[in-house]
Write a protein that holds these residues in place. Structure first.
Motif, mmCIF file in Angstrom:
data_model
loop_
_atom_site.group_PDB
_atom_site.id
_atom_site.type_symbol
_atom_site.label_atom_id
_atom_site.label_comp_id
_atom_site.label_asym_id
_atom_site.label_seq_id
_atom_site.Cartn_x
_atom_site.Cartn_y
_atom_site.Cartn_z
ATOM 1 N N ASN A 163 38.685 77.894 61.565
ATOM 2 C CA ASN A 163 38.019 76.596 61.505
ATOM 3 C C ASN A 163 38.254 75.877 60.180
ATOM 4 N N ALA A 164 38.391 76.637 59.105
ATOM 5 C CA ALA A 164 38.702 75.995 57.826
ATOM 6 C C ALA A 164 40.066 75.320 57.886
ATOM 7 N N ALA A 165 41.042 76.017 58.455
ATOM 8 C CA ALA A 165 42.382 75.439 58.574
ATOM 9 C C ALA A 165 42.387 74.285 59.578
ATOM 10 N N ALA A 166 41.656 74.440 60.685
ATOM 11 C CA ALA A 166 41.613 73.377 61.695
ATOM 12 C C ALA A 166 40.979 72.116 61.131
ATOM 13 N N MET A 167 39.902 72.265 60.375
ATOM 14 C CA MET A 167 39.186 71.118 59.822
ATOM 15 C C MET A 167 40.092 70.286 58.924
ATOM 16 N N VAL A 168 40.813 70.954 58.025
ATOM 17 C CA VAL A 168 41.685 70.232 57.103
ATOM 18 C C VAL A 168 42.870 69.623 57.848
ATOM 19 N N SER A 169 43.441 70.373 58.789
ATOM 20 C CA SER A 169 44.583 69.858 59.544
ATOM 21 C C SER A 169 44.202 68.646 60.383
ATOM 22 N N ARG A 170 43.056 68.693 61.040
ATOM 23 C CA ARG A 170 42.622 67.563 61.858
ATOM 24 C C ARG A 170 42.360 66.334 60.993
ATOM 25 N N GLY A 171 41.848 66.560 59.793
ATOM 26 C CA GLY A 171 41.582 65.436 58.912
ATOM 27 C C GLY A 171 42.831 64.829 58.313
ATOM 28 N N SER A 172 43.951 65.559 58.365
ATOM 29 C CA SER A 172 45.171 65.053 57.737
ATOM 30 C C SER A 172 45.680 63.777 58.396
ATOM 31 N N LYS A 173 45.298 63.543 59.657
ATOM 32 C CA LYS A 173 45.773 62.324 60.319
ATOM 33 C C LYS A 173 45.146 61.076 59.708
ATOM 34 N N GLY B 30 44.696 60.952 56.425
ATOM 35 C CA GLY B 30 45.227 60.899 55.071
ATOM 36 C C GLY B 30 44.221 61.237 53.991
ATOM 37 N N VAL B 31 43.158 61.989 54.348
ATOM 38 C CA VAL B 31 42.114 62.261 53.360
ATOM 39 C C VAL B 31 42.353 63.544 52.584
ATOM 40 N N GLY B 32 43.353 64.312 52.955
ATOM 41 C CA GLY B 32 43.686 65.499 52.189
ATOM 42 C C GLY B 32 42.779 66.676 52.475
ATOM 43 N N GLY B 33 42.857 67.657 51.610
ATOM 44 C CA GLY B 33 42.110 68.892 51.771
ATOM 45 C C GLY B 33 42.958 70.073 51.343
ATOM 46 N N ASN C 173 51.968 75.369 48.258
ATOM 47 C CA ASN C 173 50.944 75.503 49.298
ATOM 48 C C ASN C 173 49.621 74.829 48.940
ATOM 49 N N HIS C 174 49.394 74.527 47.682
ATOM 50 C CA HIS C 174 48.155 73.831 47.343
ATOM 51 C C HIS C 174 48.167 72.396 47.875
ATOM 52 N N GLN C 175 49.359 71.830 47.997
ATOM 53 C CA GLN C 175 49.472 70.460 48.496
ATOM 54 C C GLN C 175 49.727 70.399 50.007
ATOM 55 N N MET C 176 49.881 71.547 50.650
ATOM 56 C CA MET C 176 50.154 71.577 52.089
ATOM 57 C C MET C 176 48.844 71.464 52.861
ATOM 58 N N LYS C 177 48.727 70.458 53.714
ATOM 59 C CA LYS C 177 47.444 70.089 54.313
ATOM 60 C C LYS C 177 47.308 70.463 55.784
ATOM 61 N N LYS C 178 48.362 70.881 56.421
ATOM 62 C CA LYS C 178 48.231 71.129 57.854
ATOM 63 C C LYS C 178 49.266 72.134 58.343
ATOM 64 N N LEU C 179 48.946 72.702 59.483
ATOM 65 C CA LEU C 179 49.869 73.585 60.194
ATOM 66 C C LEU C 179 50.304 72.890 61.479
ATOM 67 N N SER C 180 51.475 73.233 61.943
ATOM 68 C CA SER C 180 51.933 72.709 63.230
ATOM 69 C C SER C 180 51.225 73.457 64.356
ATOM 70 N N THR C 181 51.370 72.932 65.571
ATOM 71 C CA THR C 181 50.751 73.592 66.724
ATOM 72 C C THR C 181 51.269 75.006 66.874
ATOM 73 N N ASP C 182 52.582 75.189 66.720
ATOM 74 C CA ASP C 182 53.158 76.532 66.847
ATOM 75 C C ASP C 182 52.646 77.456 65.750
ATOM 76 N N GLU C 183 52.470 76.927 64.535
ATOM 77 C CA GLU C 183 51.938 77.752 63.445
ATOM 78 C C GLU C 183 50.493 78.146 63.718
ATOM 79 N N PHE C 184 49.712 77.236 64.303
ATOM 80 C CA PHE C 184 48.331 77.579 64.648
ATOM 81 C C PHE C 184 48.296 78.650 65.736
ATOM 82 N N LYS C 185 49.184 78.564 66.700
ATOM 83 C CA LYS C 185 49.195 79.566 67.766
ATOM 84 C C LYS C 185 49.584 80.930 67.215
ATOM 85 N N ALA C 186 50.536 80.929 66.278
ATOM 86 C CA ALA C 186 50.906 82.195 65.658
ATOM 87 C C ALA C 186 49.739 82.751 64.839
#
Length: 900
Positions: free
Chosen positions: A97-107, A109-112, A416-429
C-alpha cells in the motif's frame, strides 16, 4: 645520555609499573602470537580482551570500532514474542500500500518516496508490534520520531488499522480538499496522528535527545512521572551528516538518557548516491557514537550469513567485510554470483576456498537479500538490548537495502530516491514476491489497487490486539482535555504601569523582573521553564540561580566557587532553569519539547527562551519553523536586540533583521515593545491566549517573539487613554501628541506622525521635541509594538474584501484622521516598518538601520545609519517640504546644523 631509541615503552609511561616483569611477559605473549599465528590473530585476541575488560567494568578507553558483524550473535537472540508469520503478512500489506499510494499519486505530479520505507519496513513493524507504547495506557506512552521519507509506510499501516481510508491514501500530498495526507510528519497538517515534524534533516535527532532529557526534567521536578516513556528516533544514515544530528550526543550520554534509542537505517544510500562511497558509514557512526559514550548495537547481517561466519575459521571473511567500501556493497546488490565470487571472495585464498562450498543461490541470498534490518528476529533482539541497557542511550545501526522488495529496478539504485512509481508488471512481480492475494483483474485501467485483507481478518485483529496491549494506536498525537491555567496575579503586570520614575531601566531587565514575579505565582509558577544559552548574567538572570536552581540530573556534586555570594551558581536535580551552555540549537530543542508538553504529556508548561537576538532566528530559524509545525506555545525573547543598541559589539552581534525572519513564520507573533508596561501587557495576553481562555476563533497554537533591549532608559507610566491595551496587542497606538507632551505648537504649525518601535521610540521622542522647539513643527509619536501583526491584520482585511466582506485594516483605523505625513523608524532594516506602507493612507516614509553593523558607541552607530533624533528631524522636514508645508531651505539648514 640515554639513546631515545633504546628507551622501552614502559620507561615513557608516566604511571609507575609495579611489576615490570609481568608487563614484559604480556608483551612477549603478544609478540609470540603475532609471530606464530599472524597479526590478524593477535589483533583478534586484543579486541576480545578489551571487550572483556569493558564488559567487566574495568576502566579502560572503549574500543571505538568493532568488527563489521552483528553485536548480538544468532545464538543469543531472544525468541520473538509473537507470530512472526502473521507479522510478515502485515508487513507485506504495508509495503504494497505504501508503494501503491505513491505510484497512484504520481499521475498528479505530487511526488513521494517509495524506497526508504521499503528498506525500513521491519524496523517500524517490529516496534509497532512489540515495543512502542501508546497513549491510552498509563503515562504518556513513547515518543516516536519517524523518518520523514518513510511516511507512506506509516500511512499504509494506519490504513490497515482502519485509521485511514482509501480516500485518504488517494489524497496523499493533496491536502486542499480536506481529506489529504501531508507529505511528511506534519502535526499542524495532521494533528491527530503526527507528534513530531522530522523531515527537515537533522532536527529529528537533536529534538529526540532534548525530548528525552525534558522527560527526565519533568520527572525530577515532580510535574509528571515519565519513567516508563521511551523516545525512539528513526533516522537515515545520510541524515547523520547534518551537524544537528550529532551535536548533542554527549549530552545524552553525560546525563545517562537510557530512555532514548536512535535507530539508524543504514541502507548506505543518500539522495544522489552512496553515503560513504569509499568508506563504511556503519563503522564511522559506531566510532562516533561509542566515542560519545553511547551503547551501540549493530544489526548488519541476516541469518543466511550464519553459515558463512561458521566457515570463517581464519577471520578472512570478517576482514574482507571490514575493508569493502559501501559503494561496492551496493554494487554486489545488482550483480550476479559470478561477479561476487570474483570480486569479493577472490581477494583472499581462504575466501576462495570458502566460496567453493557455497552455491550461487546462497551467495545471492546473502549479498542481495539477507540484512539485519530486514529480519524481525534481528530487529527484535536489537530493540530488546536497547531497552535492557541502563546508564546510557543506545543507537541501533541496522543495515538494509534501499528499495528492498520493490524489484531489481529499485533495489540499491542510485536514483531510487527520485523514483516515484512502479509499472503494472513490476507491481505484479512485487505481489508475487510478497505472496499477496491480489488478482490481475484488480488492476483496472492500468491502475494499481490498494490491498486490504478485511477489517475482521486475522492480520487486522492481530495488529489491533498488539496495539491494544501496548496502549493504543501509534503514532498518535493527543491534546488532553485540561483546565485552562489560572491567570497569574494582576499585580505582577500592573507593577509597570507607574513607570520607573527617575531610574533608567532596560526592557531586558523589565522582562526579567516580570518573570521573577510570575515564577513565584502559587498556581502557575512551577510551570515556567526558563531556558538560556549560557548568557544568564548578560540578561540579569543570575538572581534566579539560587531561588529556582539550574536543572542537573546529578544535582551539585561540588562546592561552587561563589557559594558565599547571594546569587551563587546553584544546580539541583529539581532545578527549574535549563542553562544549556553555548548551543542555540540545543536551547531551541529544549523550547520545542517544553512548548509542546501540553500535547505530548498533557502537562502545559510555559517556556521562555531568552537569547542574543542576533543568534536566534538567524541561526535556528529552521527549528523555529519546526516549533510552529509542532504547534508549540511559549515566549521567545530576543534580548540585546537591535542593530545599534548593543554598544561596541559590532557586525556579528548587531541584529537588524530578526523581525523580518520572524514575520515569515505564520505561527510567530512578533513584537518589538518600547516600554515595560507594553511587555507586561503582551505577556499577560500571551498567557491568556496560549494557556488560558482563548477568544472564539483565536488560534492557541502560536508562540510569541519579543525583542528587548539592554539600553537603560526612563520607563514612562502607562498612558491613561482608553484602548491602549488593544493598540499594544494589535501593534499600534498613539503614545502622545505634541500638545500632550507639553510642546504647545502654533495653531497653524505643520504636523507629522512619528511611528517608532522598540528603542527607536526614544529617538522619535527627542526628535518630537527638536521639531517643536527648533523648527516649529508639531509631531505626534506612536508606539508601533508590532509591524508584523499590523501587516497580518491588513492581509486578512484584503482577503475579506475578496470574499465580498467590508473590513478596514486596523492600521488604517488607528491612523484615520491623523494629520500630516507618516515617518516610521526602528532599530532594524527599513523592510521591518515598510511592512505596513501600502495600507497607510497618509504619505509614508521610513528610516532604518540597513547594511552591516559596526563596532561603535550607540550615538555614533545611530548617526552612521541615519536613525538618530537629528536624522529623524531632517527626514521629517524633507517629507514636509515635499508637501510644501515647510520651506525647502529648512532641510538644508537642519542638515548643516546637526552635522549630517
Amino acid at each position: 645520555m640515554t639513546d631515545p631509541k633504546a628507551i622501552q615503552p614502559s620507561e615513557l609511561d608516566q604511571l609507575p609499573d609495579r611489576d615490570p616483569e609481568e608487563t614484559a611477559e604480556w608483551r612477549a605473549s603478544l609478540d609470540a602470537v603475532a609471530k606464530a599465528a599472524g597479526p590478524h590473530r593477535a589483533a583478534y585476541l586484543m579486541r576480545r580482551t578489551l571487550e572483556r575488560a569493558e564488559g567487566a567494568g574495568i576502566a579502560l578507553p572503549q574500543l571505538l570500532e568493532t568488527d563489521y558483524v552483528n553485536t548480538i550473535p544468532t545464538a543469543a537472540e531472544p525468541a520473538v514474542d509473537g507470530d512472526e508469520a502473521m507479522e510478515s503478512r502485515i508487513t507485506a500489506w504495508n509495503r504494497w500500500n505504501a508503494a501503491a499510494m505513491v505510484s497512484r499519486g504520481s499521475k498528479y505530479g505530487v511526488g513521494g518516496h517509495i524506497a526508504t520505507f521499503a528498506s525500513a519496513a521491519w524496523l517500524y513493524e517490529t516496534g509497532f508490534n512489540h515495543f512502542f507504547r501508546g497513549k491510552e495506557g498509563d503515562g504518556s506512552g513513547d515518543q516516536l520520531y519517524i523518518q520523514g521519507h518513510a511516511s507512506p509506510g506509516i500511512y499504509a499501516r494506519a490504513f490497515l488499522d482502519g485509521r485511514l481510508t482509501e480516500a485518504h491514501l488517494d489524497n496523499f500530498r493533496r491536502e486542499a480538499g480536506g481529506d489529504g495526507l501531508p507529505s511528511y510528519p506534519h502535526p499542524r497538517r495532521l494533528p491527530w496522528l503526527w507528534e513530531f515534524p522530522t523531515v527537515s534533516m537533522g532536527l529529528g535527532p537533536i529534538s529526540a535527545i532534548y525530548q528525552a532529557r525534558f522527560n527526565r526534567y519533568l520527572t525530577s521536578r515532580g510535574i509528571k512521572d515519565l519513567s516508563n516513556s521511551h523516545v525512539w528516533a528513526f533516522l537515515g544514515d545520510g541524515e547523520m551528516d547534518e551537524p544537528e544530528s550529532t551535536t548533542a550526543l554527549t549530552l545524552a550520554s553525560r546525563e545517562g538518557l537510557d530512555n532514548l534509542t536512535f535507530v539508524v537505517n543504514c541502507n548506505l544510500q543518500r539522495l544522489d548516491g552512496p553515503v560513504r562511497a569509499n568508506f563504511k558509514i556503519v563503522q564511522e557512526l559506531e566510532a562516533q557514537f561509542r566515542g560519545a559514550g553511547w551503547n551501540v548495537v549493530k544489526s548488519l547481517w541476516g541469518t543466511a550469513w550464519d553459515e558463512l561466519f561458521q566457515l570463517d575459521t581464519t577471520g578472512a571473511l570478517v576482514r574482507r567485510l571490514r575493508e569493502v567500501p559501501d559503494a561496492q556493497v551496493q554494487t554486489y546488490q545488482t550483480r550476479d554470483a559470478a561477479y561476487i565470487r570474483e570480486d569479493f571472495f577472490g581477494k583472499d585464498p581462504a575466501l576462495v576456498e570458502m566460496a567453493k562450498l557455497l552455491s550461487d543461490d546462497k551467495i545471492v541470498e546473502c549479498f542481495q537479500l539477507s540484512r539485519g534490518g530486514h529480519e524481525a528476529r534481528k530487529v527484535y533482539a536489537a530493540y530488546r538490548a536497547a531497552l535492557a541497557h541502563k546508564g546510557a542511550p543506545t543507537v541501533i545501526l541496522a543495515q538494509t537495502v534501499k528499495g528492498h522488495t520493490l524489484g531489481d529496478g529499485f533495489a540499491s539504485k542510485n536514483a531510487n530516491h527520485q523514483m516515484k512509481k512502479l509499472s503494472t508488471d513490476e507491481f505484479k512481480a512485487m505481489r508475487d514476491r510478497l505472496g499477496l492475494p491480489i488478482k490481475d483483474s484488480d488492476f483496472v485501467d492500468g491502475q494499481v489497487p490498494y490491498g486490504h485483507p478485511g477489517a475482521d481478518s486475522p492480520e487486522v485483529r492481530y495488529l489491533q490486539e498488539r496495539r491494544a496491549a501496548l496502549g493504543g494506536p501509534a503514532p498518535a498525537r493527543r491534546v488532553h482535555p485540561v483546565a485552562p491555567l489560572p491567570a497569574p496575579a494582576e499585580k505582577a503586570f500592573t507593577a509597570f504601569d507607574k513607570g520607573s520614575g527617575s531610574q533608567n531601566v532596560a526592557t531586558t531587565m523589565a522582562f526579567v523582573r516580570l518573570v521573577k514575579d510570575l515564577v513565584r505565582d502559587k498556581e502557575t509558577g512551577k510551570r515556567w521553564v526558563p531556558i538560556v544559552p549560557d548568557e544568564a548574567r548578560t540578561f540579569g538572570m543570575e538572581s534566579l540561580f539560587p531561588s529556582l536552581g539550574i536543572y542537573s540530573p546529578k544535582g551539585q556534586t561540588y562546592e561552587p566557587v561563589d557559594r558565599d555570594q547571594l546569587m551563587y551558581y546553584k544546580e539541583a536535580t529539581n532545578g527549574q532553569i535549563l542553562n544549556e551552555g553555548i548551543t542555540e540549537a540545543g536551547s531551541m530543542a529544549d523550547f520545542i519539547a517544553a512548548s509542546t508538553s501540553y500535547a505530548t504529556h498533557g502537562e502545559p508548561m510555559i517556556p521562555f527562551y531568552i537569547f542574543y537576538s542576533m543568534f536566534g532566528w538567524q541561526r535556528t530559524a529552521d527549528q523555529m519553523w519546526q516549533l510552529g509545525d509542532q504547534l508549540g506555545r511559549g515566549f521567545l525573547v530576543g534580548a540585546t536586540a537591535g542593530r545599534t543598541t548593543l554598544t561596541g559589539e559590532g557586525l556579528q552581534h548587531a541584529d537588524g533583521h530578526s523581525p523580518v525572519i520572524a514575520a515569515t513564520n505564520p505561527a510567530a507573533l512578533s513584537y518589538d515593545p518600547a516600554f515595560a508596561y507594553e511587555i507586561a501587557t503582551i505577556v499577560k495576553d500571551g498567557l491568556r491566549r496560549m494557556y488560558g481562555e482563548a477568544a472564539p476563533g483565536e488560534d492557541q497554537d502560536v508562540f510569541y517573539y519579543l525583542t528587548v533591549y539592554n539600553e537603560p532608559v526612563p520607563q514612562p507610566a502607562k498612558p491613561p487613554a482608553a484602548g491602549i491595551d488593544e493598540g499594544i496587542l494589535k501593534g499600534l497606538y498613539r503614545f502622545n501628541t505634541a500638545e500632550s507632551a507639553g510642546l504647545t505648537p502654533a495653531a497653524n504649525a505643520a504636523r507629522i506622525q512619528l511611528l517608532g518601535s522598540g528603542t527607536a521610540i526614544h529617538w522619535a521622542l527627542k526628535a518630537q521635541r527638536l521639531l517643536a522647539e527648533e523648527w516649529g513643527v508639531a509631531a505626534d509619536v506612536w508606539s508601533a509594538t508590532s509591524w508584523t501583526e499590523l501587516r497580518r491584520d491588513a492581509l486578512e482585511a484584503d482577503a475579506a474584501l475578496l470574499r465580498g466582506e467590508e473590513r478596514v485594516p486596523y492600521v488604517r483605523q488607528a491612523l484615520q484622521g491623523a494629520e500630516g505625513p507618516v515617518l516610521a523608524v526602528s532599530d532594524y532594516m527599513r523592510q521591518v516598518p515598510d511592512q505596513i506602507a501600502q495600507w497607510v493612507e497618509q504619505d509614508y516614509s521610513s528610516l532604518g538601520a540597513d547594511g552591516f553593523g559596526l563596532s561603535e558607541t550607540r550615538e555614533a552607530a545611530r548617526r552612521h545609519f541615519g536613525v538618530d533624533a537629528e536624522s529623524i528631524v531632517v527626514a521629517a522636514l524633507a517629507q514636509l517640504a515635499r508637501r510644501g508645508e515647510v520651506q525647502v531651505t529648512a532641510v538644508k539648514e537642519a542638515r548643516e546644523k546637526y552635522g549630517l
